[in-house]
Design a protein around this motif. Structure first.
Motif, PDB file in Angstrom:
ATOM      1  N   LEU A 203       0.830  -1.202   0.000  1.00  0.00           N
ATOM      2  CA  LEU A 203       0.000   0.000   0.000  1.00  0.00           C
ATOM      3  C   LEU A 203       0.868   1.256   0.000  1.00  0.00           C
ATOM      4  CD1 LEU A 203      -2.967   0.860   0.082  1.00  0.00           C
ATOM      5  CD2 LEU A 203      -2.801   0.932   2.577  1.00  0.00           C
ATOM      6  N   PHE A 204       1.986   1.224   0.719  1.00  0.00           N
ATOM      7  CA  PHE A 204       2.890   2.372   0.748  1.00  0.00           C
ATOM      8  C   PHE A 204       3.413   2.684  -0.649  1.00  0.00           C
ATOM      9  CE2 PHE A 204       7.096   4.249   0.957  1.00  0.00           C
ATOM     10  CZ  PHE A 204       6.927   5.277   1.866  1.00  0.00           C
ATOM     11  N   LEU A 205       3.811   1.668  -1.402  1.00  0.00           N
ATOM     12  CA  LEU A 205       4.345   1.895  -2.741  1.00  0.00           C
ATOM     13  C   LEU A 205       3.290   2.493  -3.666  1.00  0.00           C
ATOM     14  CD1 LEU A 205       6.530  -1.284  -3.317  1.00  0.00           C
ATOM     15  CD2 LEU A 205       7.297   1.032  -2.854  1.00  0.00           C
ATOM     16  N   VAL A 206       2.077   1.950  -3.599  1.00  0.00           N
ATOM     17  CA  VAL A 206       1.010   2.474  -4.452  1.00  0.00           C
ATOM     18  C   VAL A 206       0.705   3.921  -4.105  1.00  0.00           C
ATOM     19  CG1 VAL A 206      -1.427   2.224  -5.041  1.00  0.00           C
ATOM     20  CG2 VAL A 206       0.003   0.193  -4.833  1.00  0.00           C
ATOM     21  N   LEU A 207       0.620   4.220  -2.817  1.00  0.00           N
ATOM     22  CA  LEU A 207       0.305   5.581  -2.387  1.00  0.00           C
ATOM     23  C   LEU A 207       1.481   6.532  -2.635  1.00  0.00           C
ATOM     24  CD1 LEU A 207      -1.566   4.789   0.952  1.00  0.00           C
ATOM     25  CD2 LEU A 207      -2.562   5.524  -1.221  1.00  0.00           C
ATOM     26  N   PHE A 208       2.711   6.018  -2.552  1.00  0.00           N
ATOM     27  CA  PHE A 208       3.875   6.865  -2.836  1.00  0.00           C
ATOM     28  C   PHE A 208       3.839   7.357  -4.281  1.00  0.00           C
ATOM     29  CE2 PHE A 208       8.138   7.479  -4.501  1.00  0.00           C
ATOM     30  CZ  PHE A 208       8.696   8.330  -3.558  1.00  0.00           C
ATOM     31  N   VAL A 209       3.559   6.441  -5.199  1.00  0.00           N
ATOM     32  CA  VAL A 209       3.467   6.842  -6.607  1.00  0.00           C
ATOM     33  C   VAL A 209       2.337   7.851  -6.798  1.00  0.00           C
ATOM     34  CG1 VAL A 209       3.031   6.011  -8.946  1.00  0.00           C
ATOM     35  CG2 VAL A 209       4.470   4.678  -7.401  1.00  0.00           C
ATOM     36  N   ASN A 210       1.222   7.635  -6.115  1.00  0.00           N
ATOM     37  CA  ASN A 210       0.101   8.566  -6.193  1.00  0.00           C
ATOM     38  C   ASN A 210       0.491   9.939  -5.674  1.00  0.00           C
ATOM     39  OD1 ASN A 210      -2.438   9.631  -6.538  1.00  0.00           O
ATOM     40  ND2 ASN A 210      -3.355   8.553  -4.808  1.00  0.00           N
ATOM     41  N   GLY A 211       1.181   9.971  -4.538  1.00  0.00           N
ATOM     42  CA  GLY A 211       1.617  11.247  -3.987  1.00  0.00           C
ATOM     43  C   GLY A 211       2.682  11.914  -4.845  1.00  0.00           C
ATOM     44  N   TRP A 212       3.590  11.133  -5.381  1.00  0.00           N
ATOM     45  CA  TRP A 212       4.653  11.666  -6.245  1.00  0.00           C
ATOM     46  C   TRP A 212       4.066  12.358  -7.471  1.00  0.00           C
ATOM     47  CZ3 TRP A 212      10.059  11.668  -5.977  1.00  0.00           C
ATOM     48  CH2 TRP A 212      10.738  11.955  -7.161  1.00  0.00           C
ATOM     49  N   ASN A 213       2.970  11.815  -7.997  1.00  0.00           N
ATOM     50  CA  ASN A 213       2.373  12.344  -9.223  1.00  0.00           C
ATOM     51  C   ASN A 213       1.318  13.420  -8.976  1.00  0.00           C
ATOM     52  OD1 ASN A 213       3.894  10.625 -10.886  1.00  0.00           O
ATOM     53  ND2 ASN A 213       2.406   8.973 -10.678  1.00  0.00           N
TER      54      ASN A 213
END
Length: 275
Positions: A203-213
């Motif tokens: 979940l952290f990886l998915v949300l990190f990409v979301n936050g990065w973009n």
């Protein structure tokens, strides 16, 4: 005959995978190759690498832009990293605590609260930006990392994932914790958090990409050039400029590397649940 069919099927499957990989990676390579040519040659997709890559990227890293000179590649990458990591980390922690309360405590109207959280998934994130910005401005969090991260940390999706996982945890673990005189905090820290590790990592990886973009929210809450993120920098420089093209390449690297390095954790956490 059967072995020949299996061999042909495998060759066909691998050919499809190779073609799909090339179709996804070729545009990225073409953009990177375009940034290795001299600045005056223009930006267009090309497959032949040039000889000015080190010079271009060296100037890109140490150079600055903007009216104040605070727009640098390192600053924008750092701001995007802080946004992505803070966005993902706080969402994971808050979602785990919310799911823990809904599953293991006798919360009145717990089902109603859960379905309200699920309903928030149907609302676009942008639909609440104006009201959120008003609150952020009144709290004096404009042009701060806190203003970028805190208004976005609530996550109905994360609560859903953790709730579904916690429902699969055997009741025997809870009974054993009670026999060992472990309180709610110790049960969470010593048992549930280690078990939730793969789910939390995925979940952290998915949300990190979301936050990065994220684009619209950083545009609204940061007017100071020192707070620009990578995505905001792409809008500032434009896609037709050499700096904008190099920034686009740099913006792809951290999320791509994280997904490549931890893809097994993503699959295990989202689909296997570690149980």
């Amino acid at each position: 005959m059967l072995n020949n069919r299996r061999l042909g099927s495998r060759i066909f499957d691998h050919a499809i995978l190779v073609l799909g990989t090339l179709a996804m990676c070729l545009p990225v390579y073409g953009l990177f190759a375009a940034t290795t040519h001299p600045a005056g040659s223009g930006i267009r997709m090309r497959l032949d690498p040039g000889g000015s890559g080190f010079e271009n990227y060296g100037n890109f890293i140490v150079g600055s832009a903007g009216f104040s000179g605070d727009i640098t590649a390192v600053t924008m990458l750092w701001n995007s990293f802080v946004l992505g990591a803070g966005f993902a980390g706080l969402k994971v922690v808050l979602a785990l605590l919310a799911a823990y309360c809904l599953v293991y405590f006798r919360v009145r109207f717990a089902s109603l609260i859960f379905w309200i959280l699920i309903f928030t998934l149907m609302l676009p994130l942008e639909s609440r930006f104006l009201a959120t910005f008003t609150v952020v401005a009144q709290l004096g969090l404009v042009n701060t990392h806190g203003g970028l991260i805190l208004p976005l940390v609530a996550s109905g999706l994360g609560t859903l994932f953790f709730r579904q996982f916690l429902l699969t945890v055997p009741d025997a673990l809870l009974e054993s914790a009670k026999l060992d005189a472990a309180g709610p905090f110790r049960f969470l820290k010593d048992i549930l958090v280690p078990l939730s590790g793969p789910t939390a990592a995925a979940l952290f990886l998915v949300l990190f990409v979301n936050g990065w973009n994220q684009y619209l929210w950083p545009v609204m809450v940061t007017s100071d050039e020192a707070g620009f993120t990578v995505v905001r920098g792409l809008q500032f420089f434009g896609s037709a400029s050499l700096t904008g093209a190099m920034l686009a390449v740099a913006a792809l690297l951290p999320p791509a590397l994280l997904v490549i390095l931890f893809q097994r954790h993503v699959v295990k956490g989202l689909f296997d649940g570690s149980h």
